[in-house]
Design a protein around this motif. Structure first.
Motif, mmCIF file in Angstrom:
data_model
loop_
_atom_site.group_PDB
_atom_site.id
_atom_site.type_symbol
_atom_site.label_atom_id
_atom_site.label_comp_id
_atom_site.label_asym_id
_atom_site.label_seq_id
_atom_site.Cartn_x
_atom_site.Cartn_y
_atom_site.Cartn_z
ATOM 1 N N THR A 15 13.904 12.686 -21.617
ATOM 2 C CA THR A 15 13.759 14.180 -21.121
ATOM 3 C C THR A 15 14.459 14.169 -19.532
ATOM 4 O O THR A 15 14.517 13.120 -19.002
ATOM 5 N N THR A 16 15.074 15.248 -19.194
ATOM 6 C CA THR A 16 15.678 15.626 -18.201
ATOM 7 C C THR A 16 14.767 15.870 -17.198
ATOM 8 O O THR A 16 13.697 16.385 -17.315
ATOM 9 N N SER A 17 15.132 15.826 -15.858
ATOM 10 C CA SER A 17 14.308 16.249 -14.700
ATOM 11 C C SER A 17 13.860 17.874 -15.151
ATOM 12 O O SER A 17 12.827 18.515 -14.583
ATOM 13 N N ALA A 18 15.011 18.571 -15.259
ATOM 14 C CA ALA A 18 14.672 20.045 -15.633
ATOM 15 C C ALA A 18 13.653 20.457 -16.711
ATOM 16 O O ALA A 18 13.027 21.380 -16.572
ATOM 17 N N GLU A 19 13.716 19.515 -18.018
ATOM 18 C CA GLU A 19 12.688 19.757 -18.863
ATOM 19 C C GLU A 19 11.465 19.449 -18.448
ATOM 20 O O GLU A 19 10.339 19.967 -19.133
ATOM 21 N N ARG A 20 11.368 18.237 -17.747
ATOM 22 C CA ARG A 20 9.942 17.883 -17.211
ATOM 23 C C ARG A 20 9.344 18.976 -16.152
ATOM 24 O O ARG A 20 8.332 19.335 -16.286
ATOM 25 N N TRP A 21 10.450 19.547 -15.495
ATOM 26 C CA TRP A 21 9.788 20.418 -14.554
ATOM 27 C C TRP A 21 9.153 21.911 -15.229
ATOM 28 O O TRP A 21 8.236 22.268 -14.972
ATOM 29 N N VAL A 22 9.894 22.209 -16.416
ATOM 30 C CA VAL A 22 9.734 23.263 -17.066
ATOM 31 C C VAL A 22 8.497 23.001 -17.975
ATOM 32 O O VAL A 22 7.276 23.915 -18.045
ATOM 33 N N HIS A 23 8.254 21.806 -18.557
ATOM 34 C CA HIS A 23 6.889 21.510 -19.079
ATOM 35 C C HIS A 23 5.762 21.580 -18.311
ATOM 36 O O HIS A 23 4.933 22.101 -18.757
ATOM 37 N N TRP A 24 5.833 20.991 -17.115
ATOM 38 C CA TRP A 24 4.623 20.811 -16.258
ATOM 39 C C TRP A 24 4.413 22.165 -15.498
ATOM 40 O O TRP A 24 3.274 22.719 -15.425
ATOM 41 N N PHE A 25 5.449 23.109 -15.483
ATOM 42 C CA PHE A 25 5.183 24.501 -14.765
ATOM 43 C C PHE A 25 4.612 25.388 -15.993
ATOM 44 O O PHE A 25 3.409 26.182 -15.595
ATOM 45 N N THR A 26 4.996 25.086 -17.105
ATOM 46 C CA THR A 26 4.392 25.950 -18.137
ATOM 47 C C THR A 26 2.982 25.482 -18.449
ATOM 48 O O THR A 26 2.171 26.357 -18.590
ATOM 49 N N ALA A 27 2.793 24.188 -18.314
ATOM 50 C CA ALA A 27 1.362 23.749 -18.611
ATOM 51 C C ALA A 27 0.382 24.107 -17.350
ATOM 52 O O ALA A 27 -0.652 24.448 -17.771
ATOM 53 N N VAL A 28 0.658 23.920 -16.372
ATOM 54 C CA VAL A 28 -0.267 24.547 -15.195
ATOM 55 C C VAL A 28 -0.453 25.987 -15.214
ATOM 56 O O VAL A 28 -1.577 26.351 -15.188
ATOM 57 N N VAL A 29 0.606 26.734 -15.665
ATOM 58 C CA VAL A 29 0.552 28.062 -15.638
ATOM 59 C C VAL A 29 -0.536 28.703 -16.790
ATOM 60 O O VAL A 29 -1.267 29.457 -16.771
ATOM 61 N N PHE A 30 -0.307 27.951 -18.018
ATOM 62 C CA PHE A 30 -1.004 28.298 -19.248
ATOM 63 C C PHE A 30 -2.211 27.852 -18.926
ATOM 64 O O PHE A 30 -3.369 28.465 -19.337
ATOM 65 N N VAL A 31 -2.785 26.485 -18.395
ATOM 66 C CA VAL A 31 -3.793 26.263 -18.277
ATOM 67 C C VAL A 31 -4.946 27.254 -17.388
ATOM 68 O O VAL A 31 -5.947 27.613 -17.958
#
Length: 238
Positions: A15-31
């Motif tokens: 995964t790229t840094s952009a993919e990881r950033w989007v993943h964790w941003f989405t995860a925090v917001v969703f939780v």
């Protein structure tokens, strides 16, 4: 679910840094959206007996504010997630149907072939995308009742919103469980790299693509190397 051959000490970038950033941003917001939504939906039944009506009233009011305003970030998160992960999550029926028929390896006695993302991960992506779009649309309808939508429209939107939430939360729990129970998987979204033996075991078709393209491996970090697995092969594939 261990890496059957143990860690090789050689890693591929997954995964790229952009993919990881989007993943964790989405995860925090969703939780946060899920927790506040559950409080609003079930809090009256579950929390009032525990904290009392006054404390619950304050908790519910805060949850309502957080839920409504985070909805804006949730829309942004869904757009980014759908766009950035779309290419690698398109179904390949020939490959993915075999993965489903083998239940990811629990049927048939061998690990089914998989591309960069296996059929289960693709199903999670499309479930999150479809329910996410439904949540965004119905959320806007419920948040802005002053655009002349009827009471019936609001009721239908409310039902769809709750059902979509229940579906995606259930899938999320499975996703989190597999991330923590599969050796080497979480590393893909924390460090961006995965061990070569992990790739061969779980995503053999992607491994062939990496080899054919000439992509080089890198040495594992000191921390990962220190924790190399000595697990014996499992009888039942993941």
């Amino acid at each position: 679910i261990r890496i059957e051959e143990g860690r090789s000490g050689r890693e591929y970038t997954r995964t790229t840094s952009a993919e990881r950033w989007v993943h964790w941003f989405t995860a925090v917001v969703f939780v946060l959206m899920a927790l506040t939504g559950l409080i609003l939906l079930y809090g009256r039944t579950v929390l009032i007996p525990v904290m009392g009506p006054e404390a619950f009233a304050a908790t519910a009011e805060l949850s309502k504010i957080v839920h409504n305003y985070l909805g804006i970030l949730f829309i942004l998160a869904m757009v980014l997630t759908i766009v950035i992960f779309l290419r690698d999550n398109l179904f390949n029926l020939k490959v993915d149907m075999k993965w489903f028929m083998a239940a990811g390896g629990y049927l048939g006695g061998r690990h089914p072939s998989a591309e960069k993302y296996n059929a289960g991960q693709k199903a999670w992506y499309w479930t999150a995308a479809i329910t996410g779009i439904a949540l965004c649309i119905t959320g806007l309808i419920l948040n802005f009742p002053n655009f002349e939508q009827t009471r019936e429209t609001m009721q239908i939107a409310n039902i769809i919103h709750v059902l979509a939430s229940a579906i995606v939360i259930a899938f999320l729990l499975v996703h989190v469980y597999l991330a923590f129970s599969t050796e080497g998987a979480l590393q893909a979204m924390t460090m961006g790299k995965v061990d070569e033996n992990w790739v061969k075991q779980h995503h053999d078709l992607w491994y062939k693509q990496l080899r054919q393209s000439g992509q080089k491996t890198t040495s594992a970090s000191a921390g990962a190397a220190a924790g190399q697995s000595t697990a014996v092969p499992r009888e039942q594939p993941s």
